[in-house]
Write an enzyme that holds these catalytic residues in place. Structure first.
Site, PDB file in Angstrom:
ATOM      1  N   GLY A  47     -19.751 -11.736  27.493  1.00 48.40           N
ATOM      2  CA  GLY A  47     -21.120 -11.719  27.437  1.00 48.40           C
ATOM      3  C   GLY A  47     -21.579 -11.389  25.966  1.00 48.40           C
ATOM      4  O   GLY A  47     -21.034 -11.767  25.399  1.00 48.40           O
ATOM      5  N   GLU A  48     -22.509 -10.309  26.003  1.00 43.68           N
ATOM      6  CA  GLU A  48     -22.984  -9.584  24.999  1.00 43.68           C
ATOM      7  C   GLU A  48     -22.877  -8.127  25.094  1.00 43.68           C
ATOM      8  O   GLU A  48     -23.290  -7.486  25.590  1.00 43.68           O
ATOM      9  CB  GLU A  48     -24.497 -10.144  24.960  1.00 43.68           C
ATOM     10  CG  GLU A  48     -25.037  -9.644  23.517  1.00 43.68           C
ATOM     11  CD  GLU A  48     -24.384 -10.134  22.449  1.00 43.68           C
ATOM     12  OE1 GLU A  48     -24.050 -11.298  22.451  1.00 43.68           O
ATOM     13  OE2 GLU A  48     -24.405  -9.454  21.365  1.00 43.68           O
ATOM     14  N   SER A  49     -21.765  -7.845  24.041  1.00 43.15           N
ATOM     15  CA  SER A  49     -21.337  -6.519  24.090  1.00 43.15           C
ATOM     16  C   SER A  49     -22.572  -5.402  24.084  1.00 43.15           C
ATOM     17  O   SER A  49     -22.442  -4.396  24.563  1.00 43.15           O
ATOM     18  CB  SER A  49     -20.253  -6.272  23.488  1.00 43.15           C
ATOM     19  OG  SER A  49     -20.483  -6.376  21.874  1.00 43.15           O
ATOM     20  N   CYS A  79     -13.156 -11.005  25.849  1.00 46.51           N
ATOM     21  CA  CYS A  79     -14.139 -11.236  24.832  1.00 46.51           C
ATOM     22  C   CYS A  79     -14.988  -9.844  24.648  1.00 46.51           C
ATOM     23  O   CYS A  79     -14.579  -8.877  24.121  1.00 46.51           O
ATOM     24  CB  CYS A  79     -14.955 -12.469  25.099  1.00 46.51           C
ATOM     25  SG  CYS A  79     -15.413 -13.339  23.585  1.00 46.51           S
ATOM     26  N   ARG A 106     -16.699  -7.803  15.666  1.00 48.08           N
ATOM     27  CA  ARG A 106     -17.029  -8.825  16.617  1.00 48.08           C
ATOM     28  C   ARG A 106     -17.533 -10.104  15.742  1.00 48.08           C
ATOM     29  O   ARG A 106     -17.916 -10.196  14.756  1.00 48.08           O
ATOM     30  CB  ARG A 106     -18.644  -8.364  16.974  1.00 48.08           C
ATOM     31  CG  ARG A 106     -18.416  -6.878  17.968  1.00 48.08           C
ATOM     32  CD  ARG A 106     -19.759  -6.303  17.976  1.00 48.08           C
ATOM     33  NE  ARG A 106     -20.585  -7.397  18.730  1.00 48.08           N
ATOM     34  CZ  ARG A 106     -21.931  -7.088  18.700  1.00 48.08           C
ATOM     35  NH1 ARG A 106     -22.508  -6.334  17.957  1.00 48.08           N
ATOM     36  NH2 ARG A 106     -22.586  -8.235  19.407  1.00 48.08           N
ATOM     37  N   ILE A 135     -15.373 -18.226  22.204  1.00 46.49           N
ATOM     38  CA  ILE A 135     -16.875 -18.377  21.896  1.00 46.49           C
ATOM     39  C   ILE A 135     -17.598 -17.018  21.324  1.00 46.49           C
ATOM     40  O   ILE A 135     -17.144 -15.981  21.812  1.00 46.49           O
ATOM     41  CB  ILE A 135     -17.540 -18.418  23.436  1.00 46.49           C
ATOM     42  CG1 ILE A 135     -16.972 -19.796  24.124  1.00 46.49           C
ATOM     43  CG2 ILE A 135     -19.019 -18.720  23.305  1.00 46.49           C
ATOM     44  CD1 ILE A 135     -17.263 -19.744  25.505  1.00 46.49           C
ATOM     45  N   ARG A 136     -17.806 -17.401  20.224  1.00 44.33           N
ATOM     46  CA  ARG A 136     -18.098 -16.245  19.314  1.00 44.33           C
ATOM     47  C   ARG A 136     -17.060 -14.972  19.578  1.00 44.33           C
ATOM     48  O   ARG A 136     -17.731 -13.858  19.689  1.00 44.33           O
ATOM     49  CB  ARG A 136     -19.489 -15.818  19.449  1.00 44.33           C
ATOM     50  CG  ARG A 136     -20.652 -16.853  19.003  1.00 44.33           C
ATOM     51  CD  ARG A 136     -21.865 -16.211  18.717  1.00 44.33           C
ATOM     52  NE  ARG A 136     -22.594 -15.509  19.994  1.00 44.33           N
ATOM     53  CZ  ARG A 136     -23.156 -14.016  19.892  1.00 44.33           C
ATOM     54  NH1 ARG A 136     -23.084 -13.624  18.659  1.00 44.33           N
ATOM     55  NH2 ARG A 136     -23.587 -13.704  21.016  1.00 44.33           N
ATOM     56  N   HIS A 172     -11.526 -16.762  26.861  1.00 42.22           N
ATOM     57  CA  HIS A 172     -12.112 -16.629  28.098  1.00 42.22           C
ATOM     58  C   HIS A 172     -11.443 -17.334  29.226  1.00 42.22           C
ATOM     59  O   HIS A 172     -11.514 -18.523  29.559  1.00 42.22           O
ATOM     60  CB  HIS A 172     -13.457 -17.314  28.103  1.00 42.22           C
ATOM     61  CG  HIS A 172     -14.616 -16.611  27.597  1.00 42.22           C
ATOM     62  ND1 HIS A 172     -15.389 -15.662  27.917  1.00 42.22           N
ATOM     63  CD2 HIS A 172     -14.957 -16.632  26.144  1.00 42.22           C
ATOM     64  CE1 HIS A 172     -16.301 -14.994  27.218  1.00 42.22           C
ATOM     65  NE2 HIS A 172     -15.898 -15.707  25.857  1.00 42.22           N
ATOM     66  N   GLU A 174     -11.723 -17.139  32.182  1.00 42.91           N
ATOM     67  CA  GLU A 174     -12.322 -17.470  33.537  1.00 42.91           C
ATOM     68  C   GLU A 174     -12.837 -18.814  33.389  1.00 42.91           C
ATOM     69  O   GLU A 174     -13.599 -19.381  34.258  1.00 42.91           O
ATOM     70  CB  GLU A 174     -13.028 -16.366  33.823  1.00 42.91           C
ATOM     71  CG  GLU A 174     -14.438 -16.279  32.911  1.00 42.91           C
ATOM     72  CD  GLU A 174     -14.034 -15.597  31.457  1.00 42.91           C
ATOM     73  OE1 GLU A 174     -12.701 -15.591  31.237  1.00 42.91           O
ATOM     74  OE2 GLU A 174     -15.130 -15.416  30.694  1.00 42.91           O
TER      75      GLU A 174
HETATM   76  N1  GLN Z   1     -20.041 -12.400  20.342  1.00 36.69           N
HETATM   77  C1  GLN Z   1     -20.219 -11.457  21.785  1.00 36.69           C
HETATM   78  C2  GLN Z   1     -20.285 -10.053  21.217  1.00 36.69           C
HETATM   79  O1  GLN Z   1     -20.246  -9.479  20.118  1.00 36.69           O
HETATM   80  C3  GLN Z   1     -19.041 -11.789  22.512  1.00 36.69           C
HETATM   81  C4  GLN Z   1     -19.059 -13.154  22.962  1.00 36.69           C
HETATM   82  C5  GLN Z   1     -18.276 -13.366  24.254  1.00 36.69           C
HETATM   83  O2  GLN Z   1     -18.142 -12.411  25.375  1.00 36.69           O
HETATM   84  N2  GLN Z   1     -18.219 -14.664  24.494  1.00 36.69           N
HETATM   85  O3  GLN Z   1     -20.625  -9.159  22.249  1.00 36.69           O
END
Ligand code: GLN
Length: 197
Positions: A47-49, A79, A106, A135-136, A172, A174
């Site tokens: 997600g978005e940390s 992630c 990150r 993903i990112r 990921h 999942e």
């Molecule tokens: N880029 C996100 C972060 O810095 C992590 C990306 C992800 O969980 N797919 O939180």
């Protein structure tokens, strides 16, 4: 029957839940400290940390997670979850939980359009190779004492590591239909329960 908590404040917790349900494991969505009681393991999803850590503060659950980790409860961060478990980050935000002996950068593989997939060799789960979805994704820039590297990319970057009861992946699992890393985590939990007896 095992019960695995999934931190469910933001990110792709629903996908982890589906994976575990397909493996006949009970799951609990965790948002509040008391929901950490009576679970055998915890997943911190992607997600978005920064958002996840802000919500951990709002729900006042950070210390309770750290305590559970210290008592030996298995925790797996995928992630954003891997970022949150780190000891420190190359970014100033968020402040991670400082549970694993890792320094993490990150978005180190690039932006959203640089997301990629690669087949990864993971001895701990055997053949065939595992399709990693990045993903990112975050990158380990330092891996310290007691942290075992379980898988690397072709470019030699570590992407799956374990430190005793803690597991972290920059990809990921999942988002695939391959359940082998979830099964590996379930085995970590089963072993932990056996050792406690
Ligand atoms: N880029 C996100 C972060 O810095 C992590 C990306 C992800 O969980 N797919 O939180």
């Amino acid at each position: 029957m095992l019960k695995i908590g999934i931190l469910a404040v933001q990110g792709d917790f629903a996908e982890h839940k589906l994976m575990l349900t397909n493996l006949d494991v009970n799951t609990v969505e965790v948002r509040l400290p008391n929901q950490l009681e009576n679970i055998d393991g915890l997943i911190i999803p992607g997600g978005e940390s920064t958002t996840i850590v802000q919500l951990l503060d709002i729900f006042d659950i950070k210390n309770a997670i750290v305590k559970k980790a210290e008592t030996g409860m298995p925790i797996w961060g995928t992630c954003a979850g891997m970022i949150i478990l780190a000891s420190s980050l190359t970014d100033s935000r968020p402040t991670p939980l400082n549970l694993m002996n890792t320094v993490v950068s990150r978005n180190a593989f690039g932006r959203q359009i640089d997301s990629f997939e690669e087949d990864i060799k993971i001895d701990a789960i055997g053949e065939p190779k595992y399709r990693g979805i990045f993903i990112r994704a975050p990158m380990f820039v330092e891996i310290g004492k007691n942290v075992e590297v379980l898988a690397k990319l072709k470019n030699n970057k570590a992407v799956l590591v374990r430190q005793k009861n803690l597991l972290a992946s920059s990809f990921h699992p999942e988002l695939t239909s391959d359940t082998r890393i979830h099964e590996y985590f379930i085995k970590m939990i089963e072993n932990q329960i056996q050792n406690k007896k």
